[in-house]
Design an enzyme around this catalytic site. Structure first.
Site, short mmCIF file in Angstrom:
data_model
loop_
_atom_site.label_atom_id
_atom_site.label_comp_id
_atom_site.label_asym_id
_atom_site.label_seq_id
_atom_site.Cartn_x
_atom_site.Cartn_y
_atom_site.Cartn_z
N HIS A 185 -0.01 4.84 7.28
CA HIS A 185 0.67 5.40 6.11
C HIS A 185 1.08 6.85 6.29
CE1 HIS A 185 -2.08 2.21 4.64
NE2 HIS A 185 -0.98 1.82 4.02
N ASP B 277 -2.77 8.23 7.88
CA ASP B 277 -3.70 7.39 8.63
C ASP B 277 -2.90 6.54 9.61
OD1 ASP B 277 -2.62 5.27 7.22
OD2 ASP B 277 -4.34 5.00 5.89
N SER C 61 0.81 -1.23 0.00
CA SER C 61 0.00 0.00 0.00
C SER C 61 0.84 1.28 0.00
CB SER C 61 -0.93 0.01 1.21
OG SER C 61 -0.18 -0.08 2.40
#
Ligand SMILES: *[C@@H]1O[C@H](CO)[C@@H](O)[C@H](O)[C@H]1NC(C)=O
Ligand SMILES: *[C@@H]1O[C@H](CO)[C@@H](O)[C@H](O)[C@H]1NC(C)=O
Ligand SMILES: *[C@@H]1O[C@H](CO)[C@@H](O)[C@H](O)[C@H]1NC(C)=O
Ligand SMILES: *[C@@H]1O[C@H](CO)[C@@H](O)[C@H](O)[C@H]1NC(C)=O
Length: 356
Positions: A324, A321, A36
């Site tokens: 990340h 978040d 991600s």
């Protein structure tokens, strides 16, 4: 008067044109493999619960649009493409079967890991080995399109970016089953022995310029700090991150001596992020603990869901978040990747790698 204006307009146009020409491509293509941290939308096409194609993700992206990036804006894949003078490599799963892969493509998939089993419960992901398998297909297509020797030449000048491994650790941290099966050291060894043949396979299918990132200080993400009363980093998890990175660095050194003509940059994500966390104001940050987007303590009690709250000062938060970094942090990270030096990027930085 009108004549002067016309002249000025012509001069400005010429200047703009020459600036455009000066921004030459540093590499013909970027092939991105990972999780991600660099997913640009592959997970949008899969049945899983590891998604980011909803607000408030993308709030600082072009047209404030969520794209599947786990970030408020651009992620490292975008900044790397910018630096190379290329468009961001598109998600492999977004392309038709007969697509041209000439400028590169991204296989990165959120929640995926080095191990096939990592976050298996989340649904369909593209584990690293499968990403490499997709690249083998792309290689076949390039050979068909360009002919074998032109394709080899093209790939040998292209940049291969590998950013993977964090999810294997997060899965391990949260799984008593995995911890029963492997001690931390055994787990690290397992990651290494799984990753190495896959990197060799990239070489076998034409990769000669390989950028591989280590993991960050995993114990310092908001999701980990929130488990500590005083919001400190989990130092045990950080120490495993360091151990893994040391092993990865040594493995790459070994691969270079084993594989003729291979050049690489190892990027120490841990050292760079840890520096930012230790001296935030030197980098323009003043919030290193709380996420910008989320719910509850440190905004780390939920993902960045549409119902979550988000901060207005996104440029001074290191984390977007609970897992990340923000676009602002990613921008600094990729600047170091391209123009930094030892011990942050070794033995050469990516600018040197692509110009060698
Ligand atoms: C791919 O195939 C479709 C139809 O199947 C065609 O319209 C399109 O032009 C093709 N694209 C390329 C790049 O060949
Ligand atoms: C992992 O998945 C790939 C398919 O993507 C498969 O070929 C391979 O055997 C699997 N590896 C293990 C260790 O299960
Ligand atoms: C919080 O983190 C600090 C530093 O890692 C550690 O010494 C302390 O034991 C932790 N406290 C809890 C309750 O986990
Ligand atoms: C890249 O690798 C080749 C072969 O190992 C070596 O001769 C060359 O000096 C390397 N280039 C850089 C910039 O390190």
């Amino acid at each position: 008067m009108a004549k002067n204006l016309l002249l000025i307009f012509l001069l400005i146009s010429l200047l703009a044109l020459s600036l455009e020409l000066a921004k030459a491509q540093l590499a013909p293509a970027a092939f991105v493999l990972g999780d991600s941290l660099v997913d640009v939308g592959n997970n949008n096409y899969l049945r899983n619960i590891a998604k980011a194609n909803f607000p408030h993700n993308g709030i600082d992206f072009a047209a404030r649009r969520p794209t599947g990036r786990f970030c408020n804006g651009k992620n490292p894949a975008d900044f790397i493409a910018d630096q190379l003078g290329l468009p961001s490599s598109p998600p492999y799963l977004s392309l038709p079967k007969n697509a041209s892969y000439i400028n590169g493509v991204s296989f990165a998939s959120g929640a995926s890991g080095i191990l096939n089993g990592t976050f298996l419960a989340y649904g369909e992901l593209i584990p690293f080995q499968k990403q490499v398998g997709y690249f083998v297909e792309v290689h076949k297509s390039l050979v068909q399109q360009m002919g074998s020797s032109a394709a080899e030449k093209h790939l040998s000048k292209s940049l291969f970016c590998v950013i993977i491994g964090s999810n294997d650790f997060f899965d391990y941290f949260g799984s008593s089953e995995l911890q029963k099966q492997h001690t931390p050291q055994q787990f690290i060894d397992l990651l290494a022995t799984s990753l190495k043949p896959q990197l060799k396979k990239l070489y076998e299918f034409g990769a000669r310029k390989l950028m591989v990132a280590g993991v960050g200080p995993l114990g310092c993400v908001p999701a980990e700090r929130v488990n500590n009363k005083t919001h400190q980093c989990n130092e045990e998890h950080n120490s495993w991150s360091v151990k893994y990175n040391d092993m990865l660095k040594a493995m790459l050194k070994g691969l270079k001596s084993e594989l003729h003509g291979l050049n690489y940059s190892y990027f120490d994500t841990y050292k760079v992020l840890h520096n930012i966390i230790q001296y935030p104001s030197a980098y323009g940050f003043n919030e290193i603990k709380a996420a910008c987007c989320g719910l509850g303590e440190l905004r780390a009690k939920s993902l960045c869901l549409p119902i979550a709250r988000y901060c207005s000062n996104r440029k001074d938060h290191v984390f977007w978040d609970l897992y990340h970094p923000t676009e602002a942090a990613y921008r600094i990270i990729v600047d170091v990747l391209f123009d930094g030096s030892s011990p942050y990027v070794v033995p050469i930085n990516v600018r040197q790698l692509v110009s060698s």
